[in-house]
Design a protein around this motif. Structure first.
Motif, PDB file in Angstrom:
ATOM      1  N   ASP A  36       0.829  -1.206   0.000  1.00 36.70           N
ATOM      2  CA  ASP A  36       0.000   0.000   0.000  1.00 36.70           C
ATOM      3  C   ASP A  36       0.866   1.260   0.000  1.00 36.70           C
ATOM      4  OD1 ASP A  36      -2.109   1.787   0.178  1.00 36.70           O
ATOM      5  OD2 ASP A  36      -2.327   1.529   2.348  1.00 36.70           O
ATOM      6  N   ALA A  37       1.387   1.637  -1.155  1.00 38.02           N
ATOM      7  CA  ALA A  37       2.205   2.841  -1.268  1.00 38.02           C
ATOM      8  C   ALA A  37       1.365   4.096  -1.127  1.00 38.02           C
ATOM      9  CB  ALA A  37       2.950   2.848  -2.601  1.00 38.02           C
ATOM     10  N   THR A  38       0.116   4.052  -1.557  1.00 38.27           N
ATOM     11  CA  THR A  38      -0.758   5.220  -1.478  1.00 38.27           C
ATOM     12  C   THR A  38      -1.050   5.596  -0.029  1.00 38.27           C
ATOM     13  OG1 THR A  38      -1.756   4.562  -3.568  1.00 38.27           O
ATOM     14  CG2 THR A  38      -2.955   6.179  -2.268  1.00 38.27           C
ATOM     15  N   ARG A  42      -0.070   9.108   1.732  1.00 41.83           N
ATOM     16  CA  ARG A  42      -1.080   9.939   2.393  1.00 41.83           C
ATOM     17  C   ARG A  42      -0.612  10.367   3.791  1.00 41.83           C
ATOM     18  NH1 ARG A  42      -5.421   6.324   2.063  1.00 41.83           N
ATOM     19  NH2 ARG A  42      -5.511   6.042  -0.149  1.00 41.83           N
ATOM     20  N   THR A  43       0.036   9.456   4.515  1.00 36.31           N
ATOM     21  CA  THR A  43       0.558   9.798   5.837  1.00 36.31           C
ATOM     22  C   THR A  43       1.637  10.858   5.719  1.00 36.31           C
ATOM     23  OG1 THR A  43       0.053   7.593   6.682  1.00 36.31           O
ATOM     24  CG2 THR A  43       1.689   8.867   7.892  1.00 36.31           C
ATOM     25  N   VAL A  44       2.544  10.688   4.741  1.00 37.41           N
ATOM     26  CA  VAL A  44       3.601  11.678   4.524  1.00 37.41           C
ATOM     27  C   VAL A  44       2.977  13.031   4.174  1.00 37.41           C
ATOM     28  CG1 VAL A  44       5.555  12.314   3.055  1.00 37.41           C
ATOM     29  CG2 VAL A  44       5.322   9.959   3.863  1.00 37.41           C
ATOM     30  N   ASP A  45       1.995  13.041   3.296  1.00 39.81           N
ATOM     31  CA  ASP A  45       1.355  14.287   2.894  1.00 39.81           C
ATOM     32  C   ASP A  45       0.617  14.958   4.050  1.00 39.81           C
ATOM     33  OD1 ASP A  45       2.265  14.253   0.285  1.00 39.81           O
ATOM     34  OD2 ASP A  45       0.503  13.192  -0.476  1.00 39.81           O
ATOM     35  N   SER A  46       0.008  14.172   4.923  1.00 45.56           N
ATOM     36  CA  SER A  46      -0.726  14.771   6.043  1.00 45.56           C
ATOM     37  C   SER A  46       0.220  15.483   7.006  1.00 45.56           C
ATOM     38  CB  SER A  46      -1.551  13.719   6.777  1.00 45.56           C
ATOM     39  OG  SER A  46      -0.734  12.814   7.471  1.00 45.56           O
ATOM     40  N   VAL A  47       1.412  14.940   7.202  1.00 42.92           N
ATOM     41  CA  VAL A  47       2.392  15.603   8.059  1.00 42.92           C
ATOM     42  C   VAL A  47       3.024  16.786   7.319  1.00 42.92           C
ATOM     43  CG1 VAL A  47       4.596  15.315   9.261  1.00 42.92           C
ATOM     44  CG2 VAL A  47       2.858  13.530   9.414  1.00 42.92           C
ATOM     45  N   ALA A  48       3.346  16.598   6.049  1.00 41.87           N
ATOM     46  CA  ALA A  48       3.998  17.658   5.273  1.00 41.87           C
ATOM     47  C   ALA A  48       3.097  18.871   5.088  1.00 41.87           C
ATOM     48  CB  ALA A  48       4.435  17.120   3.913  1.00 41.87           C
ATOM     49  N   SER A  49       1.793  18.669   5.040  1.00 43.45           N
ATOM     50  CA  SER A  49       0.876  19.783   4.819  1.00 43.45           C
ATOM     51  C   SER A  49       0.540  20.539   6.101  1.00 43.45           C
ATOM     52  CB  SER A  49      -0.409  19.277   4.161  1.00 43.45           C
ATOM     53  OG  SER A  49      -1.101  18.411   5.043  1.00 43.45           O
ATOM     54  N   THR A  55       4.376  15.071  13.711  1.00 48.91           N
ATOM     55  CA  THR A  55       5.002  13.763  13.568  1.00 48.91           C
ATOM     56  C   THR A  55       3.921  12.737  13.245  1.00 48.91           C
ATOM     57  OG1 THR A  55       6.677  14.355  15.199  1.00 48.91           O
ATOM     58  CG2 THR A  55       6.457  12.039  14.703  1.00 48.91           C
ATOM     59  N   GLY A  56       4.258  11.763  12.422  1.00 49.00           N
ATOM     60  CA  GLY A  56       3.343  10.688  12.102  1.00 49.00           C
ATOM     61  C   GLY A  56       4.114   9.434  11.760  1.00 49.00           C
ATOM     62  N   SER A  57       3.418   8.318  11.720  1.00 47.46           N
ATOM     63  CA  SER A  57       4.062   7.065  11.321  1.00 47.46           C
ATOM     64  C   SER A  57       3.031   6.199  10.614  1.00 47.46           C
ATOM     65  CB  SER A  57       4.654   6.337  12.525  1.00 47.46           C
ATOM     66  OG  SER A  57       3.630   5.896  13.386  1.00 47.46           O
ATOM     67  N   HIS A  58       3.543   5.268   9.821  1.00 42.42           N
ATOM     68  CA  HIS A  58       2.670   4.377   9.057  1.00 42.42           C
ATOM     69  C   HIS A  58       3.368   3.026   8.926  1.00 42.42           C
ATOM     70  CE1 HIS A  58       0.212   2.763   5.809  1.00 42.42           C
ATOM     71  NE2 HIS A  58      -0.640   3.725   6.049  1.00 42.42           N
ATOM     72  N   PRO A  59       2.648   1.909   9.173  1.00 43.77           N
ATOM     73  CA  PRO A  59       3.264   0.596   8.988  1.00 43.77           C
ATOM     74  C   PRO A  59       3.548   0.336   7.503  1.00 43.77           C
ATOM     75  CG  PRO A  59       0.940   0.367   9.505  1.00 43.77           C
ATOM     76  CD  PRO A  59       1.264   1.822   9.623  1.00 43.77           C
ATOM     77  N   VAL A  60       4.643  -0.356   7.249  1.00 42.59           N
ATOM     78  CA  VAL A  60       5.038  -0.676   5.874  1.00 42.59           C
ATOM     79  C   VAL A  60       5.045  -2.192   5.737  1.00 42.59           C
ATOM     80  CG1 VAL A  60       6.854  -0.497   4.131  1.00 42.59           C
ATOM     81  CG2 VAL A  60       6.450   1.405   5.709  1.00 42.59           C
ATOM     82  N   ASP A  61       4.221  -2.697   4.834  1.00 43.51           N
ATOM     83  CA  ASP A  61       4.143  -4.138   4.598  1.00 43.51           C
ATOM     84  C   ASP A  61       4.774  -4.428   3.235  1.00 43.51           C
ATOM     85  OD1 ASP A  61       3.588  -6.803   4.877  1.00 43.51           O
ATOM     86  OD2 ASP A  61       1.518  -6.618   4.203  1.00 43.51           O
ATOM     87  N   ALA A  62       6.097  -4.349   3.186  1.00 41.71           N
ATOM     88  CA  ALA A  62       6.832  -4.571   1.940  1.00 41.71           C
ATOM     89  C   ALA A  62       8.218  -5.109   2.282  1.00 41.71           C
ATOM     90  CB  ALA A  62       6.954  -3.267   1.158  1.00 41.71           C
ATOM     91  N   ARG A  63       8.861  -5.674   1.280  1.00 39.74           N
ATOM     92  CA  ARG A  63      10.220  -6.183   1.473  1.00 39.74           C
ATOM     93  C   ARG A  63      11.266  -5.101   1.221  1.00 39.74           C
ATOM     94  NH1 ARG A  63       9.489 -11.833  -1.724  1.00 39.74           N
ATOM     95  NH2 ARG A  63       8.269 -12.881  -0.127  1.00 39.74           N
ATOM     96  N   GLN A  64      11.020  -4.271   0.193  1.00 43.10           N
ATOM     97  CA  GLN A  64      11.973  -3.228  -0.168  1.00 43.10           C
ATOM     98  C   GLN A  64      11.237  -1.911  -0.378  1.00 43.10           C
ATOM     99  OE1 GLN A  64      13.842  -5.097  -3.631  1.00 43.10           O
ATOM    100  NE2 GLN A  64      15.751  -5.108  -2.458  1.00 43.10           N
ATOM    101  N   MET A  65      12.009  -0.821  -0.201  1.00 43.99           N
ATOM    102  CA  MET A  65      11.444   0.511  -0.358  1.00 43.99           C
ATOM    103  C   MET A  65      12.439   1.391  -1.103  1.00 43.99           C
ATOM    104  SD  MET A  65      10.237   3.161   2.620  1.00 43.99           S
ATOM    105  CE  MET A  65      11.886   3.407   3.270  1.00 43.99           C
ATOM    106  N   ALA A  81       4.504  -1.174  -6.017  1.00 44.90           N
ATOM    107  CA  ALA A  81       3.502  -0.117  -5.925  1.00 44.90           C
ATOM    108  C   ALA A  81       4.233   1.211  -5.805  1.00 44.90           C
ATOM    109  CB  ALA A  81       2.595  -0.340  -4.726  1.00 44.90           C
ATOM    110  N   HIS A  82       3.706   2.246  -6.442  1.00 45.49           N
ATOM    111  CA  HIS A  82       4.342   3.556  -6.468  1.00 45.49           C
ATOM    112  C   HIS A  82       3.317   4.619  -6.091  1.00 45.49           C
ATOM    113  CE1 HIS A  82       7.411   1.435  -8.791  1.00 45.49           C
ATOM    114  NE2 HIS A  82       6.417   0.981  -9.532  1.00 45.49           N
ATOM    115  N   ALA A  83       3.789   5.685  -5.453  1.00 42.17           N
ATOM    116  CA  ALA A  83       2.919   6.819  -5.124  1.00 42.17           C
ATOM    117  C   ALA A  83       3.778   8.072  -5.068  1.00 42.17           C
ATOM    118  CB  ALA A  83       2.220   6.595  -3.791  1.00 42.17           C
ATOM    119  N   SER A  84       3.202   9.172  -5.515  1.00 47.62           N
ATOM    120  CA  SER A  84       3.879  10.467  -5.472  1.00 47.62           C
ATOM    121  C   SER A  84       3.368  11.257  -4.281  1.00 47.62           C
ATOM    122  CB  SER A  84       3.611  11.249  -6.751  1.00 47.62           C
ATOM    123  OG  SER A  84       4.168  10.586  -7.857  1.00 47.62           O
TER     124      SER A  84
END
Length: 158
Positions: A36-38, A42-49, A55-65, A81-84
């Motif tokens: 779930d890259a999106t 979204r978590t990054v954008d909510s903190v950046a905006s 501060t925020g955090s989000h679990p990452v369910d992936a092998r590589q980033m 999966a990719h997200a801008s």
């Protein structure tokens, strides 16, 4: 009376080809969904905006980033999966000055981690312009928006 109809040979041949095609598709379908890259973006954008430090955090369910200043890519068993980021550029707090930027990401004030605002700005610029590469994904991605005088940055890392 005991002859085989010509059409039945073609029907069996067509059924064999269709069956092989369906089997091939069934074997190619991934067994898991892509990461779930999106949601992470979204978590990054909510903190950046945020207009304030946040501060925020989000679990990452992936092998590589692969974390860049404008984009995030995740790779898992279900594919890539990719997200801008809508509110960028962000500052990847990994590698190079990552130790000091990582300390700021974890809550250390920038004034304690860096000797001056100019060094902090240079570290931010170096990290923003670094080409992203595939790294092992952390279990949780941390995002922190920091301000030191007129220097504002959104740090992203683990």
């Amino acid at each position: 009376m005991f002859d085989t109809a010509v059409e039945s040979t073609y029907v069996w041949l067509a059924l064999a080809v269709v069956g092989a095609g369906v089997l091939g598709l069934a074997l190619r379908v991934p067994t898991a969904p892509p990461p779930d890259a999106t949601g992470v973006a979204r978590t990054v954008d909510s903190v950046a905006s945020s207009p304030h430090e946040a501060t925020g955090s989000h679990p990452v369910d992936a092998r590589q980033m692969q974390l860049g200043s404008h984009r995030l890519s995740l790779r898992g068993p279900g594919g890539d999966a990719h997200a801008s980021f809508a509110y960028g550029p962000v500052v990847p707090a990994t590698g190079g000055d990552g130790d000091r930027l990582g300390a700021v990401l974890q809550g250390v004030p920038p004034g304690r981690a860096f000797a001056s605002k100019q060094r902090f700005e240079r570290a931010l610029d170096r990290s923003r312009t670094r080409d992203p590469s595939w790294q092992p994904a952390p279990e949780r991605l941390v995002v922190r928006r920091v301000t030191w005088g007129e220097v504002n940055a959104t740090l992203v890392g683990a």
